[in-house]
Motif scaffolding. Structure first.
Motif, PDB file in Angstrom:
ATOM      1  N   ASP A   1      64.408  24.631  37.743  1.00  0.00           N
ATOM      2  CA  ASP A   1      65.059  25.739  37.032  1.00  0.00           C
ATOM      3  C   ASP A   1      64.829  27.084  37.711  1.00  0.00           C
ATOM      4  O   ASP A   1      65.561  28.041  37.462  1.00  0.00           O
ATOM      5  N   GLY A   2      63.791  27.174  38.525  1.00  0.00           N
ATOM      6  CA  GLY A   2      63.507  28.420  39.212  1.00  0.00           C
ATOM      7  C   GLY A   2      62.772  29.421  38.326  1.00  0.00           C
ATOM      8  O   GLY A   2      62.562  29.200  37.124  1.00  0.00           O
ATOM      9  N   LEU A   3      62.418  30.540  38.916  1.00  0.00           N
ATOM     10  CA  LEU A   3      61.644  31.557  38.202  1.00  0.00           C
ATOM     11  C   LEU A   3      62.446  32.232  37.102  1.00  0.00           C
ATOM     12  O   LEU A   3      61.910  32.587  36.054  1.00  0.00           O
ATOM     13  N   LEU A   4      63.730  32.409  37.320  1.00  0.00           N
ATOM     14  CA  LEU A   4      64.562  33.101  36.332  1.00  0.00           C
ATOM     15  C   LEU A   4      65.184  32.140  35.319  1.00  0.00           C
ATOM     16  O   LEU A   4      65.599  32.570  34.245  1.00  0.00           O
ATOM     17  N   GLY A   5      65.219  30.860  35.653  1.00  0.00           N
ATOM     18  CA  GLY A   5      65.860  29.908  34.746  1.00  0.00           C
ATOM     19  C   GLY A   5      64.903  29.175  33.839  1.00  0.00           C
ATOM     20  O   GLY A   5      65.336  28.490  32.900  1.00  0.00           O
ATOM     21  N   SER A   6      63.608  29.299  34.058  1.00  0.00           N
ATOM     22  CA  SER A   6      62.629  28.594  33.236  1.00  0.00           C
ATOM     23  C   SER A   6      62.488  29.244  31.867  1.00  0.00           C
ATOM     24  O   SER A   6      62.705  30.444  31.700  1.00  0.00           O
ATOM     25  N   LYS A   7      62.096  28.444  30.884  1.00  0.00           N
ATOM     26  CA  LYS A   7      61.987  28.908  29.508  1.00  0.00           C
ATOM     27  C   LYS A   7      60.736  29.754  29.300  1.00  0.00           C
ATOM     28  O   LYS A   7      59.646  29.383  29.725  1.00  0.00           O
ATOM     29  N   PHE A   8      60.905  30.904  28.635  1.00  0.00           N
ATOM     30  CA  PHE A   8      59.772  31.778  28.332  1.00  0.00           C
ATOM     31  C   PHE A   8      59.012  31.228  27.126  1.00  0.00           C
ATOM     32  O   PHE A   8      59.611  30.841  26.122  1.00  0.00           O
ATOM     33  N   VAL A   9      57.680  31.225  27.260  1.00  0.00           N
ATOM     34  CA  VAL A   9      56.841  30.723  26.159  1.00  0.00           C
ATOM     35  C   VAL A   9      55.795  31.765  25.741  1.00  0.00           C
ATOM     36  O   VAL A   9      54.883  31.454  24.979  1.00  0.00           O
ATOM     37  N   GLY A  10      55.943  32.983  26.233  1.00  0.00           N
ATOM     38  CA  GLY A  10      55.014  34.052  25.835  1.00  0.00           C
ATOM     39  C   GLY A  10      53.598  33.800  26.320  1.00  0.00           C
ATOM     40  O   GLY A  10      53.359  33.483  27.485  1.00  0.00           O
ATOM     41  N   LEU A  11      52.642  33.891  25.415  1.00  0.00           N
ATOM     42  CA  LEU A  11      51.225  33.732  25.751  1.00  0.00           C
ATOM     43  C   LEU A  11      50.714  32.321  25.466  1.00  0.00           C
ATOM     44  O   LEU A  11      49.502  32.113  25.352  1.00  0.00           O
ATOM     45  N   ALA A  12      51.626  31.366  25.362  1.00  0.00           N
ATOM     46  CA  ALA A  12      51.232  29.999  25.011  1.00  0.00           C
ATOM     47  C   ALA A  12      50.283  29.399  26.048  1.00  0.00           C
ATOM     48  O   ALA A  12      49.332  28.690  25.700  1.00  0.00           O
ATOM     49  N   LYS A  13      50.523  29.684  27.316  1.00  0.00           N
ATOM     50  CA  LYS A  13      49.662  29.137  28.363  1.00  0.00           C
ATOM     51  C   LYS A  13      48.250  29.729  28.293  1.00  0.00           C
ATOM     52  O   LYS A  13      47.257  29.019  28.509  1.00  0.00           O
ATOM     53  N   PHE A  14      48.173  31.019  27.994  1.00  0.00           N
ATOM     54  CA  PHE A  14      46.860  31.658  27.847  1.00  0.00           C
ATOM     55  C   PHE A  14      46.133  31.105  26.623  1.00  0.00           C
ATOM     56  O   PHE A  14      44.910  30.910  26.655  1.00  0.00           O
ATOM     57  N   GLN A  15      46.885  30.858  25.545  1.00  0.00           N
ATOM     58  CA  GLN A  15      46.282  30.275  24.347  1.00  0.00           C
ATOM     59  C   GLN A  15      45.721  28.889  24.648  1.00  0.00           C
ATOM     60  O   GLN A  15      44.604  28.547  24.217  1.00  0.00           O
ATOM     61  N   PHE A  16      46.473  28.114  25.417  1.00  0.00           N
ATOM     62  CA  PHE A  16      45.989  26.783  25.796  1.00  0.00           C
ATOM     63  C   PHE A  16      44.705  26.883  26.619  1.00  0.00           C
ATOM     64  O   PHE A  16      43.768  26.086  26.432  1.00  0.00           O
ATOM     65  N   LEU A  17      44.652  27.869  27.528  1.00  0.00           N
ATOM     66  CA  LEU A  17      43.468  28.034  28.365  1.00  0.00           C
ATOM     67  C   LEU A  17      42.214  28.253  27.528  1.00  0.00           C
ATOM     68  O   LEU A  17      41.191  27.583  27.728  1.00  0.00           O
ATOM     69  N   PHE A  18      42.297  29.173  26.583  1.00  0.00           N
ATOM     70  CA  PHE A  18      41.108  29.543  25.823  1.00  0.00           C
ATOM     71  C   PHE A  18      40.780  28.561  24.699  1.00  0.00           C
ATOM     72  O   PHE A  18      39.746  28.685  24.064  1.00  0.00           O
ATOM     73  N   GLU A  19      41.673  27.623  24.472  1.00  0.00           N
ATOM     74  CA  GLU A  19      41.365  26.534  23.544  1.00  0.00           C
ATOM     75  C   GLU A  19      40.884  25.290  24.285  1.00  0.00           C
ATOM     76  O   GLU A  19      40.447  24.322  23.658  1.00  0.00           O
ATOM     77  N   ASP A  20      40.965  25.342  25.617  1.00  0.00           N
ATOM     78  CA  ASP A  20      40.561  24.201  26.440  1.00  0.00           C
ATOM     79  C   ASP A  20      39.064  24.300  26.746  1.00  0.00           C
ATOM     80  O   ASP A  20      38.611  25.247  27.407  1.00  0.00           O
ATOM     81  N   VAL A  21      38.306  23.342  26.278  1.00  0.00           N
ATOM     82  CA  VAL A  21      36.856  23.336  26.504  1.00  0.00           C
ATOM     83  C   VAL A  21      36.536  23.273  27.997  1.00  0.00           C
ATOM     84  O   VAL A  21      35.566  23.889  28.461  1.00  0.00           O
ATOM     85  N   THR A  22      37.347  22.573  28.748  1.00  0.00           N
ATOM     86  CA  THR A  22      37.126  22.456  30.199  1.00  0.00           C
ATOM     87  C   THR A  22      37.226  23.815  30.874  1.00  0.00           C
ATOM     88  O   THR A  22      36.411  24.157  31.740  1.00  0.00           O
ATOM     89  N   PHE A  23      38.220  24.622  30.476  1.00  0.00           N
ATOM     90  CA  PHE A  23      38.375  25.942  31.079  1.00  0.00           C
ATOM     91  C   PHE A  23      37.203  26.849  30.732  1.00  0.00           C
ATOM     92  O   PHE A  23      36.728  27.612  31.578  1.00  0.00           O
ATOM     93  N   LEU A  24      36.734  26.779  29.498  1.00  0.00           N
ATOM     94  CA  LEU A  24      35.575  27.589  29.112  1.00  0.00           C
ATOM     95  C   LEU A  24      34.349  27.177  29.922  1.00  0.00           C
ATOM     96  O   LEU A  24      33.516  28.020  30.280  1.00  0.00           O
ATOM     97  N   ARG A  25      34.250  25.898  30.207  1.00  0.00           N
ATOM     98  CA  ARG A  25      33.117  25.420  31.016  1.00  0.00           C
ATOM     99  C   ARG A  25      33.220  25.919  32.452  1.00  0.00           C
ATOM    100  O   ARG A  25      32.223  26.316  33.041  1.00  0.00           O
ATOM    101  N   VAL A  26      34.419  25.913  33.014  1.00  0.00           N
ATOM    102  CA  VAL A  26      34.550  26.364  34.407  1.00  0.00           C
ATOM    103  C   VAL A  26      34.350  27.877  34.508  1.00  0.00           C
ATOM    104  O   VAL A  26      33.896  28.374  35.548  1.00  0.00           O
ATOM    105  N   ILE A  27      34.665  28.612  33.433  1.00  0.00           N
ATOM    106  CA  ILE A  27      34.356  30.046  33.420  1.00  0.00           C
ATOM    107  C   ILE A  27      32.847  30.244  33.506  1.00  0.00           C
ATOM    108  O   ILE A  27      32.350  31.080  34.277  1.00  0.00           O
TER     109      ILE A  27
END
Length: 313
Positions: A58-84
């Protein structure tokens, strides 16, 4: 009025004359600015992926916007908190050990009176910096293996009875990473401290000798205060690299048994962004890392300003 107009014309004439005189430097500067825009700022448009469910088709302009969903997933992921946690702890440990050892090495090198011996030691200390992490980690792995030289020496001197598998116990990994960074970079990092020491007025040392000061007193009251501004500036600059704890050494020395302490943010980005094709999540993790680095520099600079120390801005 006529005088003002004449002055403006004269200033413009001088300005164009200066531009013509410096045209070569201006041309070079233009290309450097273009280089910076193309290779440093234009790629930042890729940060848009962190707010999308990015799909290459879809490319950079054609992909669907999801807002801060990816950031929310990061901070809910125990693995990411561990790597921090892993990244921050290894970054701080590397910063402290590398800085302290580089300063100590520069001071000790400065105390060598023989010019030949000083140059020889200095040259030898630079060499590990030019080795790739592949070679360094290979040396470490061989030295710390069950049949390596470290285990052989420990058993020979009766410190341990059986060989230790250093890469199977989580408590050894962070010190191993810190040691690897110290061994590889101390000689190189000491260059600027040694340069700062050589810029100290020799008359201060002569006056201290007349007053009966020994080597330790000279180091404490002349050398360390003399290089203090350099230490502060380098420390402030390196604080922003705390989350750049490394990738190669952790990736090459890590294994399934110590994964809980060896994974860093860079490895997390590789795992999700490349291996699992989730470029959006990898980009979000990279943005988080950059934001924290900028915040650390600002906080450290503000603290240095409040304490009246040298600062970046």
């Amino acid at each position: 009025m006529d005088q003002g107009v004449a002055k403006i014309k004269k200033d413009k004439k001088i300005t164009w004359k200066e531009i013509k005189r410096q045209k070569f430097l201006l041309i070079v500067s233009f290309f450097m600015v273009v280089y910076g825009i193309v290779f440093y700022y234009w790629p930042l448009t890729g940060w848009l992926m962190a707010f999308q469910n990015y799909k290459p088709k879809d490319g950079l302009l054609g992909s669907k916007f999801v807002g801060l969903a990816k950031f929310q997933f990061l901070f809910e992921d125990v693995t990411f908190l561990r790597v921090i946690r892993n990244t921050f702890c290894m970054g701080v440990l590397n910063l402290v050990t590398s800085t302290v050892m580089a300063i100590l090495f520069a001071i000790l090198l400065n105390e060598i009176r023989s010019t030949i011996a000083k140059k020889t030691v200095q040259t030898i200390s630079y060499l590990p910096h030019f080795l790739s992490w592949i070679i360094v980690t290979g040396i470490l792995h061989d030295a710390l293996s069950a049949s390596g030289i470290i285990n052989e020496l420990l058993m020979k001197f009766g410190i341990i009875k059986t060989a230790i598998d250093f890469f199977a116990h989580t408590e050894y990994f962070w010190p191993i990473v810190a040691f690897a960074n110290v061994w590889k970079e101390t000689g190189w990092n000491a260059i600027i401290y040694l340069a700062a020491i050589t810029s100290i007025d020799p008359c201060l040392y002569e006056a201290a000798s007349i007053d009966g000061a020994g080597r330790w007193a000279k180091i404490k009251y002349i050398t360390l205060p003399g290089i203090k501004p350099t230490i502060m500036i380098l420390l402030l600059m390196n604080v922003g690299n705390v989350l750049n704890a490394g990738f190669e050494v952790q990736y090459l020395l890590g294994n399934g048994l110590i994964k809980s302490v060896s994974d860093t943010i860079d490895i997390y980005v590789l795992t999700w962004g490349i291996s699992q094709n989730d470029f959006s999540l990898g980009t979000a993790a990279g943005i988080f890392k950059s934001a924290v680095s900028i915040a650390l520099i600002l906080v450290a600079n503000y603290a240095a300003k409040r304490m009246g120390e040298e600062r970046l801005f």
